[in-house]
Design a protein around this motif. Structure first.
Motif, PDB file in Angstrom:
ATOM      1  N   GLN A   1      27.721  23.294  51.368  1.00 18.48           N
ATOM      2  CA  GLN A   1      27.970  21.895  51.730  1.00 18.48           C
ATOM      3  C   GLN A   1      28.120  21.004  50.506  1.00 18.48           C
ATOM      4  N   ASN A   2      27.506  21.409  49.387  1.00 21.51           N
ATOM      5  CA  ASN A   2      27.612  20.636  48.150  1.00 21.51           C
ATOM      6  C   ASN A   2      28.687  21.175  47.218  1.00 21.51           C
ATOM      7  N   ASN A   3      29.510  22.112  47.735  1.00 18.85           N
ATOM      8  CA  ASN A   3      30.633  22.682  46.972  1.00 18.85           C
ATOM      9  C   ASN A   3      30.185  23.405  45.704  1.00 18.85           C
ATOM     10  N   TRP A   4      28.963  23.971  45.763  1.00 17.69           N
ATOM     11  CA  TRP A   4      28.465  24.736  44.625  1.00 17.69           C
ATOM     12  C   TRP A   4      28.784  26.222  44.762  1.00 17.69           C
ATOM     13  N   VAL A   5      29.098  26.658  45.954  1.00 19.83           N
ATOM     14  CA  VAL A   5      29.604  28.014  46.195  1.00 19.83           C
ATOM     15  C   VAL A   5      30.788  27.898  47.149  1.00 19.83           C
ATOM     16  N   SER A   6      31.667  28.871  47.110  1.00 18.85           N
ATOM     17  CA  SER A   6      32.864  28.817  47.967  1.00 18.85           C
ATOM     18  C   SER A   6      32.709  29.631  49.246  1.00 18.85           C
ATOM     19  N   TYR A   7      31.629  30.418  49.328  1.00 17.65           N
ATOM     20  CA  TYR A   7      31.447  31.284  50.502  1.00 17.65           C
ATOM     21  C   TYR A   7      30.691  30.542  51.593  1.00 17.65           C
ATOM     22  N   ASP A   8      31.286  30.502  52.788  1.00 19.01           N
ATOM     23  CA  ASP A   8      30.655  29.879  53.953  1.00 19.01           C
ATOM     24  C   ASP A   8      29.937  30.963  54.738  1.00 19.01           C
ATOM     25  N   ILE A   9      28.603  30.916  54.707  1.00 14.01           N
ATOM     26  CA  ILE A   9      27.816  31.963  55.357  1.00 14.01           C
ATOM     27  C   ILE A   9      27.961  31.925  56.873  1.00 14.01           C
ATOM     28  N   GLU A  10      28.447  30.805  57.414  1.00 16.09           N
ATOM     29  CA  GLU A  10      28.668  30.691  58.859  1.00 16.09           C
ATOM     30  C   GLU A  10      30.035  31.222  59.273  1.00 16.09           C
ATOM     31  N   ASN A  11      30.823  31.685  58.296  1.00 18.54           N
ATOM     32  CA  ASN A  11      32.130  32.260  58.582  1.00 18.54           C
ATOM     33  C   ASN A  11      31.966  33.480  59.488  1.00 18.54           C
ATOM     34  N   THR A  12      32.707  33.505  60.572  1.00 22.83           N
ATOM     35  CA  THR A  12      32.560  34.588  61.561  1.00 22.83           C
ATOM     36  C   THR A  12      33.480  35.781  61.284  1.00 22.83           C
ATOM     37  N   ASP A  13      34.233  35.731  60.175  1.00 24.45           N
ATOM     38  CA  ASP A  13      35.104  36.868  59.844  1.00 24.45           C
ATOM     39  C   ASP A  13      34.259  38.119  59.601  1.00 24.45           C
ATOM     40  N   SER A  14      34.776  39.250  60.048  1.00 20.46           N
ATOM     41  CA  SER A  14      34.045  40.502  59.921  1.00 20.46           C
ATOM     42  C   SER A  14      33.938  40.929  58.456  1.00 20.46           C
TER      43      SER A  14
END
Length: 305
Positions: free
Chosen positions: A261-274
C-alpha cells in the motif's frame, strides 16, 4: 516430556469447560467492547448501531471496529486460557512456553517451514475457493465469505503507521499467542487425553480450529495450518514454536499489505493469480526436508508420550 492431568479431573469435562469459558468470553466482551465504543463515539444509539453494522466507507470507524476485534480476542484467547491453567490445572501459567529451550536453528527451521506451507497451501486455497456446495448452503457461505472479505479489506486499509501497528497487534500478535494457547495448549492436550493418540488429537483440533473461523471456502487450508501448528508443538514440546509459525503466517500477510500500500514492494499478496506449479513443488520438497530436520531437533521432547 509427558503431560499429566490434575488428580480427579476429567479431560472431557476440562475440554468442555475451557471451550465454554472461551465462548462466553467472546460473547460477553463483544458486547462490552461495543459498549465502550458507543460511550466514546458520542452518537445516538440507533445511529451507532446502523454505522457499526455497515462501517464500510467510514474511515473513522476503523479504529472502533479494530477495538471490537481486539478486546474479545485478548480476553477469550489469552486471559481466559491463562486463568484456566492457573485455576483449573494448578500449574505455572507459562509452563508451556519454554523460552530457555529455544535455539536459533530450530527457530529458523520453523520460520522456513511456515513460509513453505504458505506457498504450498496456496494451491489448496485456490481449490477450496472453487468448491461447489449444495444449495442453499453455497449461497449463504458465499455471501458470508464476501462480507468477510470486504470487512478484512476495510480493516487492512492502513491509513497511518499507528493504525498499522494497532492492526498488526490485533491480527498477527494476539491470535498467534491466544489461539495457540487455547487450541494447541489446551484443547489439543485434552483431546490427546481422551483419544490417547497424538495425531488424532492434532487433526481433531485442526478441524475445530478451522470450523471456529466459520469460513467454509477456506476450511481445508486453515485446517492444514492448524495441523501444522499442532505438529510444531507436538515435536518440540514447546508452544512458542507453534506461536511463531502462527505469527509468521498472519504477520507476513499484514506486513506485505502495508508495504504494498505504501509502494515499497511491487508484489500484491492479495493477488489471486496461481503460483506456478513448479514453484509449489520445489517448496513442498524443501518443506518436507525442513519438517524432518525439525522433528530431529527435538528427540525425546514430544509434547505427549
Amino acid at each position: 516430556m509427558s503431560q499429566s492431568l490434575p488428580v480427579g479431573k476429567s479431560p472431557f469435562v476440562q475440554l468442555l469447560l475451557v471451550v465454554a469459558y472461551a465462548a462466553a468470553g467472546l460473547f460477553i466482551f463483544q458486547f462490552f467492547s461495543l459498549a465502550i465504543v458507543f460511550a466514546i463515539s458520542g452518537l445516538e444509539f440507533e445511529q451507532f448501531m446502523t454505522d457499526m453494522s455497515n462501517p464500510i466507507g467510514q474511515p473513522e470507524f476503523k479504529n472502533y471496529m479494530l477495538f471490537v476485534q481486539f478486546l474479545p480476542s485478548l480476553v477469550s484467547f489469552i486471559v481466559i486460557p491463562l486463568l484456566f491453567i492457573y485455576k483449573n490445572e494448578g500449574r505455572p501459567v507459562f509452563s508451556d512456553l519454554k523460552f530457555n529451550e529455544l535455539n536459533i536453528p530450530s527457530v529458523f527451521i520453523a520460520v522456513g517451514l511456515t513460509i513453505c506451507l504458505i506457498i504450498v497451501d496456496s494451491v489448496v486455497i485456490e481449490w477450496n475457493m472453487n468448491i461447489q456446495f449444495p444449495e442453499p448452503f453455497h449461497t449463504w457461505a458465499s455471501d458470508k465469505e464476501e462480507a468477510m472479505k470486504v470487512l478484512t479489506e476495510y480493516l487492512t486499509d492502513f491509513s497511518s503507521p499507528m493504525y498499522f501497528l494497532a492492526a498488526f497487534v490485533t491480527i498477527a500478535i494476539v491470535p498467534a499467542i491466544g489461539e495457540e494457547l487455547l487450541f494447541r495448549g489446551l484443547i489439543q492436550k485434552y483431546l490427546w487425553f481422551i483419544t490417547k493418540n497424538p495425531h488424532v488429537a492434532i487433526w481433531l483440533t485442526a478441524i475445530f480450529f478451522s470450523a471456529f473461523h466459520i469460513q467454509f471456502f477456506g476450511f481445508v487450508p486453515r485446517m492444514l495450518l492448524g495441523a501444522f501448528f499442532g505438529y510444531l508443538y507436538y515435536f518440540s514440546g514447546n508452544l512458542i514454536y507453534a506461536m511463531l509459525g502462527h505469527f509468521v503466517n498472519n504477520g507476513l500477510t499484514v506486513l506485505m499489505l502495508y508495504l504494498y500500500q505504501n509502494n515499497w514492494v511491487s508484489y500484491d499478496i492479495e493477488n489471486t493469480d496461481s503460483i506456478p506449479l513448479e514453484t509449489v513443488v520445489i517448496f513442498a520438497i524443501i518443506g518436507i526436508g525442513l519438517f524432518v530436520l525439525y522433528a530431529k531437533q527435538f528427540k525425546n521432547r514430544l509434547a505427549y508420550e
